[in-house]
Design an enzyme around this catalytic site. Structure first.
Site, PDB file in Angstrom:
ATOM      1  CE1 TYR A 146      -3.640   2.589   0.597  1.00  0.00           C
ATOM      2  CE2 TYR A 146      -2.339   3.332   2.471  1.00  0.00           C
ATOM      3  CZ  TYR A 146      -3.382   3.520   1.590  1.00  0.00           C
ATOM      4  OH  TYR A 146      -4.181   4.635   1.704  1.00  0.00           O
ATOM      5  CG  ASP A 240       5.707   3.659   0.908  1.00  0.00           C
ATOM      6  OD1 ASP A 240       6.052   4.352   1.884  1.00  0.00           O
ATOM      7  OD2 ASP A 240       4.525   3.528   0.539  1.00  0.00           O
ATOM      8  CE  LYS A 268       0.915   5.042   8.349  1.00  0.00           C
ATOM      9  NZ  LYS A 268       0.893   4.250   7.129  1.00  0.00           N
TER      10      LYS A 268
HETATM   11  C1  LIG Z   1       0.300   4.735   5.740  1.00  0.00           C
HETATM   12  C2  LIG Z   1       1.069   4.488   4.516  1.00  0.00           C
HETATM   13  C3  LIG Z   1       1.028   5.342   3.408  1.00  0.00           C
HETATM   14  C4  LIG Z   1       0.087   6.495   3.324  1.00  0.00           C
HETATM   15  O1  LIG Z   1       0.341   7.460   4.289  1.00  0.00           O
HETATM   16  P1  LIG Z   1      -0.837   8.504   4.641  1.00  0.00           P
HETATM   17  O2  LIG Z   1      -0.169   9.446   5.605  1.00  0.00           O
HETATM   18  O3  LIG Z   1      -1.933   7.688   5.243  1.00  0.00           O
HETATM   19  O4  LIG Z   1      -1.244   9.162   3.386  1.00  0.00           O
HETATM   20  C5  LIG Z   1       1.879   5.095   2.350  1.00  0.00           C
HETATM   21  N1  LIG Z   1       2.710   4.047   2.360  1.00  0.00           N
HETATM   22  C6  LIG Z   1       2.759   3.190   3.402  1.00  0.00           C
HETATM   23  C7  LIG Z   1       3.725   2.054   3.367  1.00  0.00           C
HETATM   24  C8  LIG Z   1       1.922   3.357   4.496  1.00  0.00           C
HETATM   25  O5  LIG Z   1       1.933   2.477   5.483  1.00  0.00           O
END
Ligand SMILES: *Cc1c(COP(=O)(O)O)cnc(C)c1O
Length: 430
Positions: A146, A240, A268
């Site tokens: 994701y 990511d 995060k």
């Molecule tokens: C949470 C997450 C996102 C998206 O971040 P948001 O701040 O919710 O837009 C993208 N990549 C990964 C791996 C994530 O866990």
């Protein structure tokens, strides 16, 4: 042991008249575990208290940012101090330099970094940058990973080994999806095939450790092989690390596995519980970002002083001993789970890596593919989730989500959690 959630129930009914599904992010609505969401009024350390006064040990931890726990004193103080001097300038301030320095020092692959407001913005911008830098248009993503909700990332695998993507959401056009190729995570041959038959690929974007579809670890040398293939085919590798950055180690998965990305996305933890994202990489690549280069990307609140202060206060506390403590806590959790798991052998599985864990209702002994997670029993998870709530443990409300330990969790918290898990499993699987 029925939980009184009447006030949360009332709030939810009202919320549903005003917010789609009563929420501002879909998983929060509890649809996959049933019942209504709980409304929270207080978080401190490892605990959260809802509007009915129920007290839970929290393992959702706002989906990962709160590695220090809820309302860490230093983070709260930093926020208060900065807020008194102005909440936003829309102009540079010194904090941006401090946090950039922390990120650059933690990630050898990052020489320059741009701050944005969410993980979604970070991945979206990283992909635009990869396209702008390479002049190529297609991207590869991995099934189950994701990366937020940008159109070209809300794409699902079609049928077959590796396929041109299909829109995974209404409102995403076929055109937005057609430049995204989806391959299976942990399947190096699939990636090899796509790269060998395509010369218009700008980048591969992946979660180095899959943390948004259960917890799936890279198999032996998988990340090294992905790195090799990308280099060989002149394709940028985007890690990511929105979850794994500053979580698996200070330098994220890249430090843990010794593999460097060309562009890294963060979020995060670096916002300490406030909305932040970032993307960074080699100076040569980042030179393409406006105003230095032709890739446009901007933000009214980007580098916001309060969010940056919360991030700095968090990163300052993430010293080597903090990761040692998290590892010990994780190991303790895993050890305590062993007898529980062996009692339900062949019916469930517990996976833990660093301070991340997942529990599957699966017959499998290990989980290495997204398909295995898909096949695990989500009805049993839903029942389990409810039983855990009744026993004072708040897990993320979906069987596809992981749990997070923080520095605020104690062995006592874990002992209480193990007891709750044991009792709940007896009822689900007994
Ligand atoms: C949470 C997450 C996102 C998206 O971040 P948001 O701040 O919710 O837009 C993208 N990549 C990964 C791996 C994530 O866990």
């Amino acid at each position: 042991m029925a939980l009184n959630t009447s006030r949360s129930g009332e709030l939810y009914v009202k919320a549903c008249t005003l917010l789609p599904g009563g929420v501002n992010s879909p998983v929060r609505a509890f649809r996959s575990v049933g019942g209504h969401p709980l409304y929270f009024k207080l978080g401190k350390g490892s605990h959260i208290i809802d509007e009915d006064g129920n007290d839970f040990i929290d393992y959702c931890m706002s989906w990962g940012p709160l590695i220090l726990g809820h309302a860490d004193n230093d983070v709260v103080k930093a926020i208060q101090k900065v807020a008194e001097n102005g909440t936003s300038f829309g102009a540079p301030h010194e904090g941006e330099i401090s946090i950039a320095e922390m990120v650059v020092n933690a990630f050898p692959s990052i020489e320059k970094v741009r701050f944005v407001n969410s993980g979604t913005e970070a991945t979206m911008s990283a992909i635009r940058l990869a396209r702008g830098f390479t002049g190529k248009s297609k991207i590869i993503k991995f099934d189950g990973c994701y990366h937020g909700h940008a159109d070209h990332l809300l794409v699902a695998a079609g049928s077959g080994l590796a396929t041109f993507g299909m829109p995974d959401s209404a409102g995403v056009t076929k055109n937005a999806a057609k430049d995204t190729i989806v391959v299976k995570y942990n399947d190096i041959d699939a990636l090899h095939q796509v790269l060998s038959h395509n010369d218009d690929i700008a980048c591969c974007i992946m979660e180095p450790v899959c943390c948004n579809y259960g917890l799936i670890l890279p198999e032996n040398d998988y990340l090294h092989k992905v790195r090799q293939l990308c280099t060989q085919h002149n394709v940028l590798l985007i890690f990511d690390e929105v979850i794994t950055g500053f979580r698996l180690a200070r330098g994220g998965a890249q430090e843990r596995f010794g593999v460097h990305a060309d562009i890294t996305t963060l979020g995060k933890i670096i916002g300490g519980g406030l909305p932040v994202g970032a993307y960074g990489g080699k100076a040569e690549i980042m030179a393409k970002v406006a105003p230095d280069g032709p890739v446009y990307q901007a933000g009214t609140l980007s580098g916001n002083p309060i969010a940056v202060a919360a991030g700095i206060a968090t990163l300052q506390k993430l010293v080597p001993s903090a990761y040692q403590k998290l590892e010990e806590l994780g190991k303790y959790f895993e050890e305590q789970m062993k007898p529980v798991v062996s009692r339900y052998n062949g019916k469930m599985l517990f996976v833990r890596f660093a301070s991340i864990f997942a529990l599957y209702f699966s017959k499998d002994e290990t989980i290495t593919t997204v398909d295995q997670v898909k096949e695990s029993n989500m009805q049993q998870f839903a029942q389990f989730h409810r039983l855990m709530l009744e026993r004072g443990v708040y897990l993320s409300p979906s069987g596809y989500e992981v749990g997070f330990l923080s520095l605020a969790h104690s062995k006592d918290d874990i002992d209480a959690t193990i007891k709750a898990i044991d009792e709940s499993l007896a009822l689900v699987l007994g």
